[in-house]
Design a protein around this motif. Structure first.
Motif: not given
Length: 354
Positions: A264-279
């Motif tokens: 779950c944490t890996s998916i959350d982090f991976g999604t963030g790095m792809v779609a949430n780079q600028h928060y």
């Protein structure tokens, strides 16, 4: 020995009465008109009132009726008559009594709205007449209900994934879980925000987010996808741990919890790095024990606990419930949910005003 191919045909086009085909076309057009309106309607212009109830009834009942007619089920006659009766009643109240026709006309123009309404009511009359009085149309419906178990001849969790994915039952159930959890995930997000407001969790939320608070049937497909991933990947892991350590072993649950947390944490982090780079979607930089502002300990624990509850309790209960249904009931639930989900996805994900 020469085989008479024509004699073997029982459901070919040469055997279909044109009036029966028109009934099928009516429900297909009726469903497409509903989907088309959902795609053309700006989400903010669609109010959650009787119009929503009517739209969901049309989507669910028309999808089930089309499937029943395609399968030539004897019960298709009842489904079709109930569908047109209920939909006409709701349409009459909504369009003529509450003035929804004017709202539709603002989006698709008045001539199109009136034409669609005429097709709806005159077509319903044709369907009712044919299924009640036309013996040739009724003779098309010969297949009895399938009363066998929903998974009769289908997949079992004792089978490897490569075998299960070849069955209709596997994909039917997976899509049902995806759709159901797309809605449950939305409501869980509301609960999480309420708990933040109550001081149970740290963090912030947007109280003006209409998508979250007002459009309470907005499907959160990320949560549906997460459940599908749990079903395909994490639940089989839990089963293997059960076989190794025993069904009631705390070691199996503990190891499953750790694996769920890592995934779950890996998916959350991976999604963030792809779609949430600028928060733009979330920002955990002010949360304790965060990593790069994309994940934090509190939310990772919430996801892990939720995933573990789904793996060990909720999903097995849902799977057991579906297996108690008949094949027709499970398939009918599938088509109803697909109709509802497609309508809501087109309504909320397609915004022509943007």
């Amino acid at each position: 020995m020469k085989i008479d191919i024509k004699a073997k045909k029982t459901r070919g086009f040469d055997k279909i009465d044109i009036r029966f085909a028109l009934i099928q076309v009516y429900f297909a057009v009726y469903l497409v008109m509903g989907f088309g309106y959902a795609a053309l309607c700006p989400p903010a212009a669609f109010t959650y009132d009787l119009s929503l109830v009517r739209a969901l009834v049309v989507a669910a009942s028309s999808a089930i009726t089309l499937w029943q007619l395609h399968e030539r089920r004897v019960r298709a006659r009842i489904y079709a008559l109930v569908t047109v009766g209920l939909c006409m009643l709701l349409s009459a109240i909504d369009f003529l009594g509450l003035g929804a026709l004017a709202d539709v006309a603002k989006i698709v123009t008045l001539p199109i709205a009136v034409s669609a309404t005429a097709i709806e009511f005159f077509g319903a009359g044709f369907v009712a007449y044919g299924l009640l009085l036309d013996e040739k149309i009724q003779a098309q419906l010969t297949e009895p209900p399938r009363k066998g178990p929903a998974h009769e001849g289908g997949h079992s969790w004792d089978q490897p994934l490569r075998v299960r994915v070849r069955t209709w039952e596997f994909w039917r159930d997976l899509i049902i879980y995806f759709i159901v959890f797309s809605f449950i995930g939305h409501w869980a997000e509301i609960l999480f925000c309420k708990l933040i407001l109550a001081g149970v969790f740290m963090g912030g939320y947007d109280p003006t987010n209409a998508m979250l608070w007002d459009q309470w049937l907005f499907p959160f497909s990320a949560e549906g996808t997460a459940l599908a991933a749990i079903v395909v990947f994490l639940h089989p892991v839990a089963l293997k741990l059960q076989k190794k350590f025993g069904e009631r072993s705390w070691k199996a649950v503990a190891l499953s919890f750790l694996i769920n947390g890592l995934v779950c944490t890996s998916i959350d982090f991976g999604t963030g790095m792809v779609a949430n780079q600028h928060y733009e979607l979330w920002d955990y930089r002010d949360m304790p024990f965060n990593f790069m502002g994309q994940v934090c300990l509190q939310n990772s624990m919430v996801y892990t606990i939720a995933a573990t509850l789904v793996v060990w309790l909720l999903y097995p209960a849902m799977d057991k419930g579906i297996r108690k249904l008949s094949r027709d009931a499970a398939d009918g639930m599938f088509w109803a949910l697909v109709g509802i989900y497609v309508f809501l996805a087109l309504l909320h994900f397609v915004d022509p005003s943007m």
